[in-house]
Design a protein around this motif. Structure first.
Motif, PDB file in Angstrom:
ATOM      1  N   GLY A   6      70.559  20.367  13.843  1.00 44.30           N
ATOM      2  CA  GLY A   6      71.271  19.432  12.955  1.00 44.30           C
ATOM      3  C   GLY A   6      71.839  20.120  11.720  1.00 44.30           C
ATOM      4  N   THR A   8      74.653  21.208  10.797  1.00 42.37           N
ATOM      5  CA  THR A   8      75.953  20.835  10.228  1.00 42.37           C
ATOM      6  C   THR A   8      75.916  19.402   9.686  1.00 42.37           C
ATOM      7  OG1 THR A   8      76.713  20.200  12.428  1.00 42.37           O
ATOM      8  CG2 THR A   8      77.278  22.414  11.694  1.00 42.37           C
ATOM      9  N   GLY A   9      74.748  18.768   9.735  1.00 43.95           N
ATOM     10  CA  GLY A   9      74.609  17.399   9.238  1.00 43.95           C
ATOM     11  C   GLY A   9      74.021  17.369   7.834  1.00 43.95           C
ATOM     12  N   LYS A  10      73.661  16.158   7.397  1.00 46.26           N
ATOM     13  CA  LYS A  10      73.283  15.954   5.997  1.00 46.26           C
ATOM     14  C   LYS A  10      71.969  16.673   5.645  1.00 46.26           C
ATOM     15  CE  LYS A  10      73.723  11.381   6.532  1.00 46.26           C
ATOM     16  NZ  LYS A  10      74.390  11.325   7.843  1.00 46.26           N
ATOM     17  N   CYS A  11      70.915  16.390   6.385  1.00 46.12           N
ATOM     18  CA  CYS A  11      69.610  16.968   6.011  1.00 46.12           C
ATOM     19  C   CYS A  11      69.456  18.394   6.537  1.00 46.12           C
ATOM     20  CB  CYS A  11      68.468  16.104   6.564  1.00 46.12           C
ATOM     21  SG  CYS A  11      68.484  14.444   5.920  1.00 46.12           S
ATOM     22  N   ARG A  31      77.059  22.648  17.622  1.00 47.93           N
ATOM     23  CA  ARG A  31      78.073  22.409  18.660  1.00 47.93           C
ATOM     24  C   ARG A  31      79.410  23.024  18.277  1.00 47.93           C
ATOM     25  NH1 ARG A  31      77.414  16.056  19.865  1.00 47.93           N
ATOM     26  NH2 ARG A  31      77.732  15.884  17.625  1.00 47.93           N
ATOM     27  N   LYS A  35      82.354  24.792  12.018  1.00 49.90           N
ATOM     28  CA  LYS A  35      81.616  24.046  10.983  1.00 49.90           C
ATOM     29  C   LYS A  35      80.479  24.898  10.425  1.00 49.90           C
ATOM     30  CE  LYS A  35      81.537  19.075  12.045  1.00 49.90           C
ATOM     31  NZ  LYS A  35      80.627  18.030  12.508  1.00 49.90           N
ATOM     32  N   ASP A  51      74.329  22.725  22.961  1.00 48.30           N
ATOM     33  CA  ASP A  51      74.116  21.285  22.899  1.00 48.30           C
ATOM     34  C   ASP A  51      72.624  21.022  23.079  1.00 48.30           C
ATOM     35  OD1 ASP A  51      73.935  18.479  23.721  1.00 48.30           O
ATOM     36  OD2 ASP A  51      76.126  18.599  23.762  1.00 48.30           O
ATOM     37  N   ILE A  52      72.078  20.208  22.200  1.00 52.89           N
ATOM     38  CA  ILE A  52      70.626  19.992  22.219  1.00 52.89           C
ATOM     39  C   ILE A  52      70.193  19.158  23.434  1.00 52.89           C
ATOM     40  CG2 ILE A  52      70.370  17.884  20.840  1.00 52.89           C
ATOM     41  CD1 ILE A  52      68.289  19.622  19.166  1.00 52.89           C
ATOM     42  N   LEU A  72      67.323  15.085  15.213  1.00 54.41           N
ATOM     43  CA  LEU A  72      68.352  14.545  16.107  1.00 54.41           C
ATOM     44  C   LEU A  72      68.975  13.291  15.522  1.00 54.41           C
ATOM     45  CD1 LEU A  72      66.733  16.171  18.631  1.00 54.41           C
ATOM     46  CD2 LEU A  72      68.359  14.743  19.836  1.00 54.41           C
ATOM     47  N   ASN A  74      70.531   9.465  15.804  1.00 56.82           N
ATOM     48  CA  ASN A  74      70.011   8.323  16.560  1.00 56.82           C
ATOM     49  C   ASN A  74      70.854   8.033  17.791  1.00 56.82           C
ATOM     50  OD1 ASN A  74      69.521   6.982  13.329  1.00 56.82           O
ATOM     51  ND2 ASN A  74      67.921   7.803  14.621  1.00 56.82           N
ATOM     52  N   SER A 101      61.603  12.468  10.686  1.00 57.65           N
ATOM     53  CA  SER A 101      61.318  11.126  11.201  1.00 57.65           C
ATOM     54  C   SER A 101      61.863  10.124  10.182  1.00 57.65           C
ATOM     55  CB  SER A 101      59.799  11.002  11.411  1.00 57.65           C
ATOM     56  OG  SER A 101      59.458   9.718  11.856  1.00 57.65           O
ATOM     57  N   HIS A 117      61.179   7.209  16.692  1.00 55.62           N
ATOM     58  CA  HIS A 117      60.582   8.260  15.848  1.00 55.62           C
ATOM     59  C   HIS A 117      59.058   8.271  16.006  1.00 55.62           C
ATOM     60  CE1 HIS A 117      63.887  10.146  13.802  1.00 55.62           C
ATOM     61  NE2 HIS A 117      64.340   9.022  13.284  1.00 55.62           N
ATOM     62  N   PHE A 139      68.828   7.180   2.763  1.00 56.29           N
ATOM     63  CA  PHE A 139      69.516   8.335   2.157  1.00 56.29           C
ATOM     64  C   PHE A 139      70.554   7.875   1.126  1.00 56.29           C
ATOM     65  CE2 PHE A 139      69.435  10.965   6.417  1.00 56.29           C
ATOM     66  CZ  PHE A 139      68.053  10.977   6.384  1.00 56.29           C
ATOM     67  N   ASN A 142      74.060   7.890   2.452  1.00 56.25           N
ATOM     68  CA  ASN A 142      74.621   6.751   3.207  1.00 56.25           C
ATOM     69  C   ASN A 142      75.729   6.073   2.396  1.00 56.25           C
ATOM     70  OD1 ASN A 142      72.645   7.212   5.130  1.00 56.25           O
ATOM     71  ND2 ASN A 142      71.332   5.524   4.484  1.00 56.25           N
TER      72      ASN A 142
HETATM   73  N1  LIG Z   1      70.317   7.613   7.152  1.00 55.23           N
HETATM   74  C1  LIG Z   1      69.118   7.315   6.663  1.00 55.23           C
HETATM   75  O1  LIG Z   1      68.996   6.596   5.656  1.00 55.23           O
HETATM   76  C2  LIG Z   1      67.877   7.841   7.353  1.00 55.23           C
HETATM   77  C3  LIG Z   1      66.628   7.610   6.757  1.00 55.23           C
HETATM   78  C4  LIG Z   1      65.485   8.149   7.374  1.00 55.23           C
HETATM   79  C5  LIG Z   1      65.606   8.925   8.519  1.00 55.23           C
HETATM   80  N2  LIG Z   1      66.849   9.137   9.063  1.00 55.23           N
HETATM   81  C6  LIG Z   1      66.932   9.968  10.286  1.00 55.23           C
HETATM   82  O2  LIG Z   1      67.778  11.098  10.024  1.00 55.23           O
HETATM   83  C7  LIG Z   1      68.223  11.609  11.285  1.00 55.23           C
HETATM   84  C8  LIG Z   1      69.666  12.040  11.143  1.00 55.23           C
HETATM   85  O3  LIG Z   1      69.736  13.048  10.150  1.00 55.23           O
HETATM   86  P1  LIG Z   1      71.099  13.349   9.365  1.00 55.23           P
HETATM   87  O4  LIG Z   1      71.624  12.053   8.807  1.00 55.23           O
HETATM   88  O5  LIG Z   1      70.896  14.500   8.476  1.00 55.23           O
HETATM   89  O6  LIG Z   1      72.038  13.737  10.599  1.00 55.23           O
HETATM   90  P2  LIG Z   1      73.626  13.760  10.621  1.00 55.23           P
HETATM   91  O7  LIG Z   1      74.173  14.036   9.252  1.00 55.23           O
HETATM   92  O8  LIG Z   1      74.084  12.554  11.361  1.00 55.23           O
HETATM   93  O9  LIG Z   1      73.877  15.050  11.511  1.00 55.23           O
HETATM   94  C9  LIG Z   1      73.468  15.133  12.848  1.00 55.23           C
HETATM   95  C10 LIG Z   1      73.425  16.591  13.212  1.00 55.23           C
HETATM   96  O10 LIG Z   1      73.010  16.718  14.589  1.00 55.23           O
HETATM   97  C11 LIG Z   1      74.005  17.477  15.276  1.00 55.23           C
HETATM   98  N3  LIG Z   1      74.086  17.058  16.665  1.00 55.23           N
HETATM   99  C12 LIG Z   1      74.383  15.840  17.136  1.00 55.23           C
HETATM  100  N4  LIG Z   1      74.368  15.821  18.484  1.00 55.23           N
HETATM  101  C13 LIG Z   1      74.070  17.091  18.856  1.00 55.23           C
HETATM  102  C14 LIG Z   1      73.940  17.731  20.122  1.00 55.23           C
HETATM  103  N5  LIG Z   1      74.095  17.048  21.258  1.00 55.23           N
HETATM  104  N6  LIG Z   1      73.639  19.050  20.146  1.00 55.23           N
HETATM  105  C15 LIG Z   1      73.489  19.760  18.979  1.00 55.23           C
HETATM  106  N7  LIG Z   1      73.591  19.203  17.760  1.00 55.23           N
HETATM  107  C16 LIG Z   1      73.888  17.886  17.706  1.00 55.23           C
HETATM  108  C17 LIG Z   1      75.296  17.198  14.523  1.00 55.23           C
HETATM  109  O11 LIG Z   1      76.247  18.173  14.849  1.00 55.23           O
HETATM  110  P3  LIG Z   1      77.852  17.910  14.689  1.00 55.23           P
HETATM  111  O12 LIG Z   1      78.185  18.334  13.277  1.00 55.23           O
HETATM  112  O13 LIG Z   1      78.452  18.774  15.724  1.00 55.23           O
HETATM  113  O14 LIG Z   1      78.082  16.437  14.926  1.00 55.23           O
HETATM  114  C18 LIG Z   1      74.777  17.279  13.095  1.00 55.23           C
HETATM  115  O15 LIG Z   1      74.579  18.618  12.695  1.00 55.23           O
HETATM  116  C19 LIG Z   1      68.043  10.490  12.318  1.00 55.23           C
HETATM  117  O16 LIG Z   1      67.017  10.840  13.216  1.00 55.23           O
HETATM  118  C20 LIG Z   1      67.629   9.285  11.452  1.00 55.23           C
HETATM  119  O17 LIG Z   1      66.774   8.381  12.121  1.00 55.23           O
HETATM  120  C21 LIG Z   1      67.975   8.617   8.505  1.00 55.23           C
END
Ligand SMILES: NC(=O)c1ccc[n+]([C@@H]2O[C@H](COP(=O)([O-])OP(=O)(O)OC[C@H]3O[C@@H](n4cnc5c(N)ncnc54)[C@H](OP(=O)(O)O)[C@@H]3O)[C@@H](O)[C@H]2O)c1
Length: 287
Positions: A6, A8-11, A31, A35, A51-52, A72, A74, A101, A117, A139, A142
């Motif tokens: 993850g 390239t994502g937020k956390c 992926r 990025k 790809d995970i 991962l 959701n 989680s 989770h 977060f 969001n």
């Molecule tokens: N939002 C909230 O308020 C909140 C609160 C508590 C917990 N959470 C948990 O936080 C988690 C999400 O974290 P986040 O928001 O930091 O994630 P995010 O910003 O949505 O980023 C998801 C990451 O996973 C990568 N990814 C997605 N599918 C993939 C695949 N098939 N293979 C390899 N990499 C893949 C994405 O890559 P790309 O850049 O290529 O898309 C990106 O780096 C979730 O499990 C959620 O339940 C969220």
């Protein structure tokens, strides 16, 4: 070597940056190489494109790693994918997995995303690997999803009533993940982490007003309108239902507490909402 998923994502990106700042040797499974180059190559991360959901890609990424961040997005497949990752990590000789989680992930939850989770946590706890669970609140990032209306209408719309959250900046989540992966004594620990303040969304709007210098209004949106709006972004019915259920729970007060865990782990206060708004002011200020 530490594998960061993850990244390239937020956390995950915040965690990767913290690890690189500390001089840790890390690998990222991404992926989109472009990025990751923007984000990380300057810092020296080993980049594996994959790809995970593909076992061979996970195996390639995990080879030679002692620790890993399991993060991962959701989906209905999230549990199955997390279980596969844990199995492949065991086979690769990984010793310690830090799992992202959520605070709502508890044994008796009826909510689809927290239930996934919790089940993944249980699977990891039973795996024989060392584990640490990172369980954040809502977060702050969001709110970037509301930037368009904050910018254009000085309003934001969410179906959260007077529900309160101790919302947390993903940069703090990254720092806690980094500590869990590199510090001592974090095995078999579950860390519920929040920001510094318990706020309802009217108070969130007040903080925005104070920092941006003009009135920002929170509009309590009917759940049906939120669902309609969200359906433009989420392709799967499962995901749409799951997010609506989660927001319904937050409106009822499901995230209504804060913890002192960020300060205990990092030796500093968590980032306040005002700082988050200041750091992203360009996204929220009118053109
Ligand atoms: N939002 C909230 O308020 C909140 C609160 C508590 C917990 N959470 C948990 O936080 C988690 C999400 O974290 P986040 O928001 O930091 O994630 P995010 O910003 O949505 O980023 C998801 C990451 O996973 C990568 N990814 C997605 N599918 C993939 C695949 N098939 N293979 C390899 N990499 C893949 C994405 O890559 P790309 O850049 O290529 O898309 C990106 O780096 C979730 O499990 C959620 O339940 C969220």
């Amino acid at each position: 070597m530490i594998l960061v998923t993850g990244a390239t994502g937020k956390c995950g990106s915040a965690a990767a940056k913290e690890l690189l700042k500390k001089g840790e040797v890390i690998r990222v499974l991404v992926r989109d190489e472009a990025k990751a180059m923007d984000l990380l190559k300057a810092g020296g991360a080993d980049i594996v494109v994959g790809d995970i959901s593909q076992q061979a890609d996970i195996d390639g990424a995990l080879a030679g790693c002692e620790k890993a961040l399991l993060l991962l997005p959701n989906s209905e497949q999230q549990l199955e994918l997390e279980k596969m990752f844990i199995e492949r990590a065991k086979a690769a000789g990984v010793k310690h997995i830090v799992k992202l989680s959520s605070m709502e992930a508890v044994a008796d939850t009826q909510l689809p995303i927290p239930a996934i989770h919790w089940a993944a946590e249980e699977y990891l706890r039973a795996s024989g690997l060392d584990w640490t669970m990172i369980k954040p609140s809502f977060f702050m990032q969001n709110l970037l999803g509301n930037a368009v209306t904050i910018k254009s209408m000085q309003k934001f719309f969410l179906p959260l009533g007077k529900g309160k959250t101790g919302m947390i900046d993903c940069r703090d989540i990254g720092a806690v993940i980094c500590e869990a992966l590199t510090g001592t004594g974090h095995e078999s620990e579950s860390y519920e982490i929040t920001g510094p303040e318990l706020l309802d969304f009217y108070q969130v709007a007040d903080h925005f007003s104070e920092v941006l210098g003009h009135k920002i209004e929170y509009v309590d949106q009917p759940p049906e309108a939120f669902r309609e709006q969200l359906s433009q972004f989420l392709a799967s019915e499962w995901h749409l239902n799951a997010v609506c259920a989660l927001f319904g729970e937050i409106a009822k007060g499901g995230l209504g507490h804060t913890t002192d865990t960020v300060r205990e782990l990092l030796g500093r206060k968590p980032i306040p909402l005002q700082q988050f708004v200041r750091n992203h002011a360009a996204a929220f200020q009118p053109d």
